[in-house]
Design a protein around this motif. Structure first.
Motif, PDB file in Angstrom:
ATOM      1  N   PHE A  79     -14.093  -9.108  -3.058  1.00  0.00           N
ATOM      2  CA  PHE A  79     -15.236  -8.931  -2.157  1.00  0.00           C
ATOM      3  C   PHE A  79     -15.189  -7.579  -1.475  1.00  0.00           C
ATOM      4  O   PHE A  79     -16.213  -6.915  -1.321  1.00  0.00           O
ATOM      5  CB  PHE A  79     -15.263 -10.042  -1.103  1.00  0.00           C
ATOM      6  N   ASN A  80     -14.015  -7.170  -1.035  1.00  0.00           N
ATOM      7  CA  ASN A  80     -13.895  -5.876  -0.354  1.00  0.00           C
ATOM      8  C   ASN A  80     -14.328  -4.729  -1.254  1.00  0.00           C
ATOM      9  O   ASN A  80     -14.975  -3.780  -0.802  1.00  0.00           O
ATOM     10  CB  ASN A  80     -12.450  -5.663   0.113  1.00  0.00           C
ATOM     11  N   SER A  81     -13.979  -4.813  -2.526  1.00  0.00           N
ATOM     12  CA  SER A  81     -14.400  -3.782  -3.472  1.00  0.00           C
ATOM     13  C   SER A  81     -15.916  -3.779  -3.623  1.00  0.00           C
ATOM     14  O   SER A  81     -16.555  -2.715  -3.623  1.00  0.00           O
ATOM     15  CB  SER A  81     -13.731  -4.029  -4.831  1.00  0.00           C
ATOM     16  N   PHE A  82     -16.502  -4.973  -3.735  1.00  0.00           N
ATOM     17  CA  PHE A  82     -17.953  -5.114  -3.849  1.00  0.00           C
ATOM     18  C   PHE A  82     -18.646  -4.600  -2.586  1.00  0.00           C
ATOM     19  O   PHE A  82     -19.620  -3.840  -2.659  1.00  0.00           O
ATOM     20  CB  PHE A  82     -18.283  -6.589  -4.079  1.00  0.00           C
ATOM     21  N   LYS A  83     -18.119  -4.990  -1.426  1.00  0.00           N
ATOM     22  CA  LYS A  83     -18.703  -4.575  -0.148  1.00  0.00           C
ATOM     23  C   LYS A  83     -18.657  -3.066   0.017  1.00  0.00           C
ATOM     24  O   LYS A  83     -19.651  -2.426   0.405  1.00  0.00           O
ATOM     25  CB  LYS A  83     -17.943  -5.250   0.998  1.00  0.00           C
ATOM     26  N   ASN A  84     -17.514  -2.461  -0.283  1.00  0.00           N
ATOM     27  CA  ASN A  84     -17.355  -1.014  -0.101  1.00  0.00           C
ATOM     28  C   ASN A  84     -18.279  -0.232  -1.026  1.00  0.00           C
ATOM     29  O   ASN A  84     -18.817   0.813  -0.636  1.00  0.00           O
ATOM     30  CB  ASN A  84     -15.904  -0.610  -0.331  1.00  0.00           C
ATOM     31  N   ASN A  85     -18.462  -0.726  -2.236  1.00  0.00           N
ATOM     32  CA  ASN A  85     -19.386  -0.070  -3.161  1.00  0.00           C
ATOM     33  C   ASN A  85     -20.801  -0.082  -2.600  1.00  0.00           C
ATOM     34  O   ASN A  85     -21.502   0.945  -2.621  1.00  0.00           O
ATOM     35  CB  ASN A  85     -19.337  -0.766  -4.523  1.00  0.00           C
ATOM     36  N   TYR A  86     -21.221  -1.234  -2.078  1.00  0.00           N
ATOM     37  CA  TYR A  86     -22.561  -1.336  -1.506  1.00  0.00           C
ATOM     38  C   TYR A  86     -22.700  -0.443  -0.274  1.00  0.00           C
ATOM     39  O   TYR A  86     -23.736   0.224  -0.100  1.00  0.00           O
ATOM     40  CB  TYR A  86     -22.877  -2.785  -1.126  1.00  0.00           C
ATOM     41  N   LEU A  87     -21.667  -0.404   0.568  1.00  0.00           N
ATOM     42  CA  LEU A  87     -21.739   0.404   1.785  1.00  0.00           C
ATOM     43  C   LEU A  87     -21.855   1.892   1.467  1.00  0.00           C
ATOM     44  O   LEU A  87     -22.562   2.625   2.163  1.00  0.00           O
ATOM     45  CB  LEU A  87     -20.514   0.141   2.662  1.00  0.00           C
ATOM     46  N   LEU A  98     -21.220 -12.488   3.920  1.00  0.00           N
ATOM     47  CA  LEU A  98     -22.432 -11.678   3.833  1.00  0.00           C
ATOM     48  C   LEU A  98     -22.737 -11.007   5.168  1.00  0.00           C
ATOM     49  O   LEU A  98     -23.196  -9.854   5.206  1.00  0.00           O
ATOM     50  CB  LEU A  98     -23.610 -12.558   3.401  1.00  0.00           C
ATOM     51  N   SER A  99     -22.491 -11.721   6.272  1.00  0.00           N
ATOM     52  CA  SER A  99     -22.749 -11.149   7.596  1.00  0.00           C
ATOM     53  C   SER A  99     -21.858  -9.946   7.864  1.00  0.00           C
ATOM     54  O   SER A  99     -22.241  -9.020   8.588  1.00  0.00           O
ATOM     55  CB  SER A  99     -22.538 -12.208   8.685  1.00  0.00           C
ATOM     56  N   LEU A 100     -20.661  -9.930   7.277  1.00  0.00           N
ATOM     57  CA  LEU A 100     -19.758  -8.793   7.432  1.00  0.00           C
ATOM     58  C   LEU A 100     -20.356  -7.541   6.782  1.00  0.00           C
ATOM     59  O   LEU A 100     -20.331  -6.453   7.366  1.00  0.00           O
ATOM     60  CB  LEU A 100     -18.398  -9.121   6.809  1.00  0.00           C
ATOM     61  N   THR A 101     -20.912  -7.720   5.581  1.00  0.00           N
ATOM     62  CA  THR A 101     -21.546  -6.588   4.889  1.00  0.00           C
ATOM     63  C   THR A 101     -22.750  -6.091   5.669  1.00  0.00           C
ATOM     64  O   THR A 101     -22.963  -4.877   5.810  1.00  0.00           O
ATOM     65  CB  THR A 101     -21.974  -6.995   3.472  1.00  0.00           C
ATOM     66  N   PHE A 102     -23.559  -7.015   6.187  1.00  0.00           N
ATOM     67  CA  PHE A 102     -24.746  -6.633   6.961  1.00  0.00           C
ATOM     68  C   PHE A 102     -24.359  -5.801   8.189  1.00  0.00           C
ATOM     69  O   PHE A 102     -24.935  -4.738   8.446  1.00  0.00           O
ATOM     70  CB  PHE A 102     -25.513  -7.874   7.421  1.00  0.00           C
ATOM     71  N   SER A 103     -23.387  -6.289   8.962  1.00  0.00           N
ATOM     72  CA  SER A 103     -23.026  -5.598  10.206  1.00  0.00           C
ATOM     73  C   SER A 103     -22.409  -4.234   9.914  1.00  0.00           C
ATOM     74  O   SER A 103     -22.689  -3.253  10.619  1.00  0.00           O
ATOM     75  CB  SER A 103     -22.063  -6.460  11.035  1.00  0.00           C
ATOM     76  N   LYS A 104     -21.578  -4.147   8.871  1.00  0.00           N
ATOM     77  CA  LYS A 104     -20.987  -2.853   8.509  1.00  0.00           C
ATOM     78  C   LYS A 104     -22.055  -1.885   8.001  1.00  0.00           C
ATOM     79  O   LYS A 104     -21.988  -0.675   8.273  1.00  0.00           O
ATOM     80  CB  LYS A 104     -19.911  -3.046   7.439  1.00  0.00           C
ATOM     81  N   ALA A 105     -23.029  -2.398   7.259  1.00  0.00           N
ATOM     82  CA  ALA A 105     -24.099  -1.540   6.745  1.00  0.00           C
ATOM     83  C   ALA A 105     -24.901  -0.925   7.884  1.00  0.00           C
ATOM     84  O   ALA A 105     -25.245   0.265   7.845  1.00  0.00           O
ATOM     85  CB  ALA A 105     -25.021  -2.343   5.812  1.00  0.00           C
ATOM     86  N   ILE A 106     -25.188  -1.706   8.911  1.00  0.00           N
ATOM     87  CA  ILE A 106     -25.936  -1.184  10.059  1.00  0.00           C
ATOM     88  C   ILE A 106     -25.071  -0.239  10.879  1.00  0.00           C
ATOM     89  O   ILE A 106     -25.529   0.816  11.337  1.00  0.00           O
ATOM     90  CB  ILE A 106     -26.456  -2.350  10.931  1.00  0.00           C
ATOM     91  N   PHE A 107     -23.789  -0.598  11.066  1.00  0.00           N
ATOM     92  CA  PHE A 107     -22.875   0.248  11.830  1.00  0.00           C
ATOM     93  C   PHE A 107     -22.766   1.638  11.194  1.00  0.00           C
ATOM     94  O   PHE A 107     -22.839   2.664  11.887  1.00  0.00           O
ATOM     95  CB  PHE A 107     -21.489  -0.404  11.893  1.00  0.00           C
ATOM     96  N   LEU A 108     -22.657   1.665   9.869  1.00  0.00           N
ATOM     97  CA  LEU A 108     -22.519   2.945   9.163  1.00  0.00           C
ATOM     98  C   LEU A 108     -23.877   3.594   8.907  1.00  0.00           C
ATOM     99  O   LEU A 108     -24.137   4.721   9.333  1.00  0.00           O
ATOM    100  CB  LEU A 108     -21.783   2.723   7.833  1.00  0.00           C
ATOM    101  N   GLY A 109     -24.755   2.866   8.196  1.00  0.00           N
ATOM    102  CA  GLY A 109     -26.019   3.454   7.749  1.00  0.00           C
ATOM    103  C   GLY A 109     -26.990   3.779   8.866  1.00  0.00           C
ATOM    104  O   GLY A 109     -27.652   4.825   8.842  1.00  0.00           O
TER     105      GLY A 109
END
Length: 460
Positions: free
Chosen positions: A35-43, A163-174
């Motif tokens: 999951f971390n690999s998938f999440k980081n790619n998306y981020l 999924l909520s982890l990816t969402f929050s990181k995406a907003i924090f970064l993007g």
């Protein structure tokens, strides 16, 4: 007063750093390496996409003005962008569900790159084409990427809470860190290197091209409803029926439109609110401060969503009330603080109070984005996710076009009062959504088919 800006920025930065560094095991979600690999790619991809968007924002109006266009002509260009997003957004959303979300994300990159290229021309018609392309790209940015993420996350069998982890990181970064860095980078290109106002658009095109290369090389395709026998009209009808037949989806759409409508109105109003007498304010630094406040909000959201209580539907009621109160500050200061009659100078005391309120509002924006994404992933049916999400943007774009057209027709306090009322209504609707979400629920798509025979065709 110049010290005031640095104090606010430094305080927000310290709070964000403290929040991130002080996270305990309760605030973190244990995940897998896959999951971390998938999440980081998306981020990485999402950050590149947002960099392409943020680089352009501060320089669009400035570029048009350097080409010699007046306020009215520039206003028409902006209306064209929001209008095209409204008219074509639902179509591209349906195509994303039918033809593939990965393909739609690539289309976003190509469309936005073409929009950037048009900025090299001083001809009004070509710039208008660029705004139309930009409006289409915006619709894809706020629907196709999220739709791809949710479908791919579920397809790979990851836990729903992750999924909520990816969402929050995406907003924090993007929407936070990348926005700040993009603003600083754009400033270097235009002011420090004197490359002209088109340079940020060229840089944006490069970032978009890099992101597109990563998508093409590492993303797999997924669909909402790939059936061959469904035309666009049938998909539109199915999405409309889904919204009309499921109160949760309808409430979610209304909440999103009310909040985002207030947010985009705020974008047009904060400058005249802070400098009513042409006070000299550092627009770029204030923008960076707002983005830092948004990062604070997304950091809070990641903590809240990592826990089982409170639920998103619960704490968002409070967020909407706080955001409503923060936008009443221009109205309150207008009555309680004597307005300055001196032209120019630094920001006034009333402006300082308003800036603090605006930072509070931006923190609420930072909480709103990952939270609304999580609720959309729960309530919107996968088969028409992109289509329904772009349906939500129709009232938003109508509202923004009306505000742009009448921005000089009403006092600024009336506009802020209207936004404050919208946010209170959003809080009331959020309370209703929480109430009905506690009831035993039938699958959205199944319930829709039972209530409307037309929808049955969508699964044939």
């Amino acid at each position: 007063m110049e010290l005031f800006y640095f104090v606010v920025f430094g305080a927000l930065g310290a709070v964000v750093a403290a929040l991130e560094l002080s996270k305990s095991s309760k605030d973190r979600i244990n995940t897998s390496s896959a999951f971390n690999s998938f999440k980081n790619n998306y981020l990485v991809v999402y950050s590149l996409m947002m960099a392409g968007d943020w680089l352009q924002g501060p320089y669009v109006y400035y570029l048009y003005s350097t080409y010699g266009f007046g306020k009215g002509e520039i206003g028409q260009l902006f209306i064209a962008g929001f209008g095209s997003s409204m008219l074509f957004g639902t179509i591209v959303g349906s195509l994303a569900d039918k033809q593939g979300r990965r393909r739609a994300c690539v289309t976003y990159c190509i469309t936005y790159i073409l929009s950037c290229i048009t900025k090299h021309s001083p001809q009004y018609k070509i710039l208008m084409v660029g705004r139309v392309l930009g409006g289409i790209a915006t619709s894809l940015l706020f629907s196709a990427f999220e739709s791809w993420l949710v479908a791919e996350h579920n397809k790979r069998g990851f836990e729903q809470q992750w999924l909520s982890l990816t969402f929050s990181k995406a907003i924090f970064l993007g929407n936070g860190l990348v926005a700040i860095l993009a603003g600083l980078f754009g400033n270097v290109l235009v002011d420090s290197l004197s490359l002209g106002p088109v340079a940020p658009f060229d840089a944006a095109a490069i970032f978009l091209a890099i992101g597109m290369a990563i998508i093409l090389s590492s993303w797999t395709e997924n669909f909402g409803d790939p059936s061959e026998n469904k035309d666009l009209l049938t998909q539109f009808r199915g999405a409309a029926v889904a919204i009309a037949s499921d109160e949760k989806i309808a409430l979610l759409g209304a909440i999103q439109s009310l909040f985002e409508g207030s947010m985009y109105t705020f974008v047009f109003l904060w400058t005249p609110a802070l400098s009513p007498n042409d006070e000299e304010i550092p627009h770029g630094f204030i923008f960076a401060t707002f983005m830092l406040a948004s990062m604070l909000g997304s950091s809070l959201a990641s903590r809240l969503m990592a826990r089982s209580s409170p639920r998103v539907e619960s704490y968002m009621q409070i967020v909407f009330v706080i955001s409503s109160a923060s936008l009443t500050l221009p109205i309150i200061t207008n009555f309680l603080v004597a307005p300055s009659k001196v032209k120019g100078g630094s920001i006034s005391f009333a402006g300082c109070l308003q800036l603090l309120g605006f930072c509070t509002f931006e923190a609420c924006v930072g909480i709103f984005w990952p939270s609304i994404m999580k609720m959309r992933s729960q309530y919107i049916p996968e088969e028409a996710r992109s289509t329904i999400m772009n349906f939500f943007r129709i009232p938003l774009n109508i509202f923004v076009c009306i505000v742009l057209y009448n921005v000089d027709a009403f006092p600024i306090t009336v506009m802020f009062g209207m936004c404050s009322i919208f946010l209170l209504v959003a809080s009331i609707l959020q309370r209703r959504l929480m109430a009905i979400s506690d009831k035993p629920k039938m699958d959205n798509w199944t319930a829709m088919k039972e209530r409307d025979p037309e929808a049955e065709a969508l699964n044939d």
